[in-house]
Design an enzyme around this catalytic site. Sequence first.
Site, PDB file in Angstrom:
ATOM      1  N   GLY A  27     -44.722  14.604 -27.475  1.00 20.06           N
ATOM      2  CA  GLY A  27     -45.080  12.626 -26.714  1.00 20.06           C
ATOM      3  C   GLY A  27     -44.299  12.113 -26.651  1.00 20.06           C
ATOM      4  N   ASN A  28     -43.771  11.526 -25.053  1.00 18.06           N
ATOM      5  CA  ASN A  28     -43.181  10.440 -24.754  1.00 18.06           C
ATOM      6  C   ASN A  28     -43.531   9.530 -23.359  1.00 18.06           C
ATOM      7  OD1 ASN A  28     -43.406  11.757 -21.577  1.00 18.06           O
ATOM      8  ND2 ASN A  28     -42.891  13.634 -23.625  1.00 18.06           N
ATOM      9  N   SER A  44     -35.133  14.680 -25.863  1.00 18.45           N
ATOM     10  CA  SER A  44     -36.281  15.856 -25.756  1.00 18.45           C
ATOM     11  C   SER A  44     -35.786  16.741 -27.289  1.00 18.45           C
ATOM     12  CB  SER A  44     -35.635  17.296 -24.685  1.00 18.45           C
ATOM     13  OG  SER A  44     -36.331  18.418 -25.113  1.00 18.45           O
ATOM     14  N   GLY A  45     -36.888  16.504 -27.978  1.00 22.21           N
ATOM     15  CA  GLY A  45     -37.099  17.254 -28.615  1.00 22.21           C
ATOM     16  C   GLY A  45     -36.548  16.263 -30.296  1.00 22.21           C
ATOM     17  N   SER A  73     -36.181  14.367 -22.042  1.00 19.29           N
ATOM     18  CA  SER A  73     -37.492  14.738 -21.766  1.00 19.29           C
ATOM     19  C   SER A  73     -37.628  16.322 -21.297  1.00 19.29           C
ATOM     20  CB  SER A  73     -38.634  13.829 -22.443  1.00 19.29           C
ATOM     21  OG  SER A  73     -39.613  14.122 -22.206  1.00 19.29           O
ATOM     22  N   SER A  74     -38.680  16.887 -21.390  1.00 17.68           N
ATOM     23  CA  SER A  74     -39.250  17.900 -20.739  1.00 17.68           C
ATOM     24  C   SER A  74     -39.717  17.400 -19.838  1.00 17.68           C
ATOM     25  CB  SER A  74     -39.411  19.312 -21.612  1.00 17.68           C
ATOM     26  OG  SER A  74     -40.905  18.892 -22.363  1.00 17.68           O
ATOM     27  N   ASP A  75     -40.723  16.443 -19.819  1.00 17.21           N
ATOM     28  CA  ASP A  75     -40.867  16.052 -18.749  1.00 17.21           C
ATOM     29  C   ASP A  75     -40.481  15.047 -17.805  1.00 17.21           C
ATOM     30  OD1 ASP A  75     -43.876  16.977 -19.836  1.00 17.21           O
ATOM     31  OD2 ASP A  75     -43.679  16.184 -21.813  1.00 17.21           O
ATOM     32  N   HIS A  94     -47.214  10.388 -21.882  1.00 22.92           N
ATOM     33  CA  HIS A  94     -47.528  11.560 -22.117  1.00 22.92           C
ATOM     34  C   HIS A  94     -47.496  11.987 -24.023  1.00 22.92           C
ATOM     35  CE1 HIS A  94     -48.909  15.470 -21.590  1.00 22.92           C
ATOM     36  NE2 HIS A  94     -47.521  16.424 -22.068  1.00 22.92           N
ATOM     37  N   HIS A  96     -49.987  14.395 -26.293  1.00 23.49           N
ATOM     38  CA  HIS A  96     -51.211  15.972 -26.457  1.00 23.49           C
ATOM     39  C   HIS A  96     -52.550  15.625 -27.534  1.00 23.49           C
ATOM     40  CE1 HIS A  96     -48.910  18.604 -24.111  1.00 23.49           C
ATOM     41  NE2 HIS A  96     -47.316  17.736 -24.563  1.00 23.49           N
ATOM     42  N   ASP A 119     -63.810  -0.728 -18.135  1.00 27.62           N
ATOM     43  CA  ASP A 119     -62.913  -1.827 -18.338  1.00 27.62           C
ATOM     44  C   ASP A 119     -61.403  -1.720 -17.665  1.00 27.62           C
ATOM     45  OD1 ASP A 119     -65.002  -4.078 -19.024  1.00 27.62           O
ATOM     46  OD2 ASP A 119     -64.500  -3.960 -21.236  1.00 27.62           O
ATOM     47  N   HIS A 159     -53.219  20.792 -20.109  1.00 29.62           N
ATOM     48  CA  HIS A 159     -52.396  19.941 -20.650  1.00 29.62           C
ATOM     49  C   HIS A 159     -52.266  19.001 -22.473  1.00 29.62           C
ATOM     50  CE1 HIS A 159     -47.266  18.659 -19.394  1.00 29.62           C
ATOM     51  NE2 HIS A 159     -47.961  19.318 -20.602  1.00 29.62           N
ATOM     52  N   TYR A 213     -60.495 -11.316 -18.845  1.00 27.84           N
ATOM     53  CA  TYR A 213     -60.691 -11.253 -20.243  1.00 27.84           C
ATOM     54  C   TYR A 213     -58.374 -11.879 -20.648  1.00 27.84           C
ATOM     55  CZ  TYR A 213     -59.815  -8.461 -24.562  1.00 27.84           C
ATOM     56  OH  TYR A 213     -59.731  -7.967 -25.874  1.00 27.84           O
TER      57      TYR A 213
END
Length: 216
Positions: A27-28, A44-45, A73-75, A94, A96, A119, A159, A213
């Site tokens: 995640g990132n 990454s990693g 990051s790979s993303d 991102h 998972h 909302d 994904h 709000y």
Amino acid sequence: MLDEVRREVAALHAELPRNELVVWTAGNVSARVPGRDLLVIKPSGVSYDDLTPETMVVCDLEGRLVEGERAPSSDTAAHAYVYAHLPEVGGVVHTHSTYATAWASRGEPIPCVLTMMADEFGGEIPIGPFALIGDDSIGQGIVETLQHHRSRAVLMQNHGPFTVGRTAKAAVKAAVLCEEVARTVHIARQLGEPLPIAQADVDRLYDRYQNAYGQR
């Protein structure tokens, strides 16, 4: 300014394991650098426990490393494509996370059956197309999908969820709420068919939450 963004992005990464949105290093969070065609993202990693402002990397909007000693990051290509094509976006996340990714694995949008969804997301959370990691294909799918929705979240098929916001903090909030509603709607389906909210009421809820709000 760049140092401030590094500190913010490093701190926001801690929210992912805190809210049980990630396992291991999957995640990132990234943030746009105001006034520059740059983004800050995690390397990454690298374990979340080892992330500091100094370990964050800086990339351009082509996803190329500009500053930092580690591979991004790979993303990164997906994040960069979003920033390049959605100028109003200041943060991308991102994960998972379990329930949102379960919906993504079925290629099924999450229907708007909760006021929290109306909302925050202004309707259903849509499905984006299947795309492989390695280039900007995922980013293209995110942009193509969100251009037609008010949602701050998209479930990329097979994904997982990507969320966006005017700030990186807003994108993290959207990621937390995306997982919460994915879980709740899944549980509701075990009990029966959830009741949809009328579009006119969705619109009213979204307008109130976005414009009235909280503290101003």
